[in-house]
Structures are given as structure tokens and as C-alpha cells.
Design an enzyme around this catalytic site. Structure first.
Site, short mmCIF file in Angstrom:
data_model
loop_
_atom_site.label_atom_id
_atom_site.label_comp_id
_atom_site.label_asym_id
_atom_site.label_seq_id
_atom_site.Cartn_x
_atom_site.Cartn_y
_atom_site.Cartn_z
N TYR A 186 -15.33 16.75 40.32
CA TYR A 186 -14.09 17.41 40.55
C TYR A 186 -13.41 18.26 39.63
CZ TYR A 186 -9.40 17.91 42.78
OH TYR A 186 -8.42 18.56 43.33
N SER B 253 -5.78 22.72 40.26
CA SER B 253 -5.31 21.28 40.02
C SER B 253 -5.14 21.08 38.29
CB SER B 253 -6.71 20.27 40.41
OG SER B 253 -6.30 19.04 40.06
C1 8X3 Z 1 -5.73 16.56 42.61
C2 8X3 Z 1 -4.86 16.06 41.25
O1 8X3 Z 1 -5.20 14.40 39.64
O2 8X3 Z 1 -5.73 13.60 41.95
O3 8X3 Z 1 -6.12 17.95 42.34
O4 8X3 Z 1 -7.21 14.91 40.25
S1 8X3 Z 1 -5.77 14.67 40.57
#
Ligand code: 8X3
Length: 247
Positions: free
Chosen positions: A145, A132
Site C-alpha cells: 500500500y 496518503s
Molecule cells: C491511509 C493512511 O495510515 O491508514 O491512507 O495507511 S494509513
């Protein structure tokens, strides 16, 4: 009849995983579709003439069984299973959400790669992980995350070096904002309003098919070509990560 090349996709029940399974099947792969929700992957496997295996990547026995079902040669591993849970600031974050993200996104990815290395080596295959842009830049409310995706990036960096003299390529795709089936919905515990707010002000977020196209492209590269990392962002996010909203 020539044998079809084999691809394995984890987290294939929805979103980028499901789209990637379809894109690889369209390229002629025998796709092993893996996810916790067996009914979903069975339906997908019927649609794309692939195979379905139930697999929770946080369960090592499940992952080993998946590798056994896939067989001794695997050309493409898409280690996609993962997700975001919660979007609270560090001060108030639910650390159980963090544990879950680390367990699925980091340990689950590592376990999947470990289980498939022999079959990938046998086929001179490629490992594709779905990282990501959150693994490159942090944003408010995203510490758990972002941390897990930074760890995926670190894992892939080390792995690439470790596999240097082996016939296995390693590519990390880092999507920016993707409007997928469930990503935001899961993150906000099923709260559709909060999930929709993530995409407010972003004229055209990426779709899961955009990322699936990148997966299929990388899968089809000739063996002497390695793309280490592919960052794919919506145009609105081209300069920086600033359009992300979690609250
Ligand atoms: C997803 C990208 O920007 O929504 O992995 O965290 S974000």
C-alpha cells in the site's frame, strides 16, 4: 440561470469519495459521482442533485466514458478511487494484492487524469488526488500500500511540473488515519475485528468529512493559489506515523 461548475469524484460510493461529493455539492457544484457500484452512486446523485456514472478506474473504456459523460469542461477532478488490500509483511505478502493496489491506486489514477486533462484545461480546473501519509512514510505490513501511495506522490510531482505552463492546478491531499466507511474493512477482507483493531489506541482518528472539507477548500481556492500538497493527520499522529497498526 448560471451554469453550475462541474466536479467529478471517483470512488464516490463510500468513504472520502462520497463525503467529498456531498461537500462539493454543498458548494454548488454539479457533481458527477463515479464508482463501480452504480446503485450507490445513483442514490448519492439523487441526494445531491448530481449525476451518476458507473466506472471502474482500472478499465480505460470506463474512464473514457466517464470523461465523455462529464462534458467538455470540468472544474474539479477528485481522483479518489483506491484502497488498501492486505497488511502482511513483505516476507509473506500476497503479491496479487499488490498488483491490485498498483492497478487501482496508481494506474487508475493516471488513467483518470489522462482522460480529464482536456476538460480541466478548458475550465482552468484543479486535480485533487487522495494520496496518503503512507505515501510519505512506510510502516510494517504496509509495503504494498505504501509503495502504491509513494507512486501517487511521484506521479503528482511530475505532473505538477509538466502542467506548469497550463491552466490546471495539481494538489495531493495526504490523509493520515481516517476512520472511513470501508477502508480498513476492505483491507482485511471484511474482517471487522481486524479492521477495528487499526483504530485501537487512537483517540480521535480523522473522519471522511474532515478530508472532504479539505477537498472543498482546495476546490474553492482562487486560480492564482496552488496548494501542492496537504498533509492531514489526526492529532495523535501529528509527530510521526507511529500509531498505525495493521496487526
Ligand atoms: C491511509 C493512511 O495510515 O491508514 O491512507 O495507511 S494509513
Amino acid at each position: 440561470m448560471t451554469e453550475r461548475k462541474v466536479a467529478v469524484v471517483t470512488g464516490a460510493s463510500s468513504g472520502i469519495g462520497r463525503a467529498s461529493a456531498r461537500a462539493l455539492a454543498a458548494k454548488g457544484y454539479d457533481v458527477v459521482c463515479a464508482a463501480r457500484r452504480l446503485d450507490r452512486v445513483e442514490e448519492l446523485a439523487r441526494e445531491i442533485d448530481g449525476r451518476a456514472v458507473q466506472c471502474d478506474v482500472t478499465n480505460v473504456d470506463d474512464v473514457k466514458n466517464l470523461a465523455a459523460q462529464a462534458g467538455s469542461r470540468v472544474d474539479v477532478l477528485v481522483a479518489n478511487a483506491g484502497g488498501a488490500f492486505g497488511a502482511e509483511p513483505v516476507a509473506t505478502a500476497n503479491l496479487d494484492d499488490w498488483r491490485r493496489m498498483y492497478d487501482v491506486n496508481v494506474i487508475g489514477t493516471a488513467a483518470t487524469i489522462q482522460a480529464f486533462l482536456p476538460a480541466l484545461e478548458a475550465a482552468h480546473g484543479v486535480i485533487i488526488t487522495i494520496g496518503s501519509t503512507a505515501g510519505i512514510v512506510s510502516y510494517e505490513g504496509g509495503a504494498g500500500y505504501c509503495g502504491s501511495k509513494h507512486a501517487v506522490r511521484a506521479l503528482m510531482g511530475a505532473l505538477r511540473l509538466e502542467l506548469f505552463d497550463k491552466p490546471v492546478r495539481v494538489c495531493e491531499i495526504d490523509p493520515g488515519m481516517v476512520k472511513s466507511d470501508e477502508f480498513a474493512l476492505v483491507r482485511f477482507g471484511g474482517d471487522a475485528e481486524k479492521a477495528a483493531a487499526v483504530y485501537q489506541g487512537v483517540e480521535a482518528p480523522l473522519t471522511q468529512d474532515d478530508i472532504a472539507d479539505a477537498v472543498a477548500y482546495i476546490a474553492e481556492l482562487p486560480e492564482h493559489v496552488n496548494i501542492d500538497q496537504m498533509v492531514v493527520r489526526p492529532r495523535a499522529q501529528a509527530a510521526q506515523h507511529k500509531v498505525h497498526r495493521t496487526s
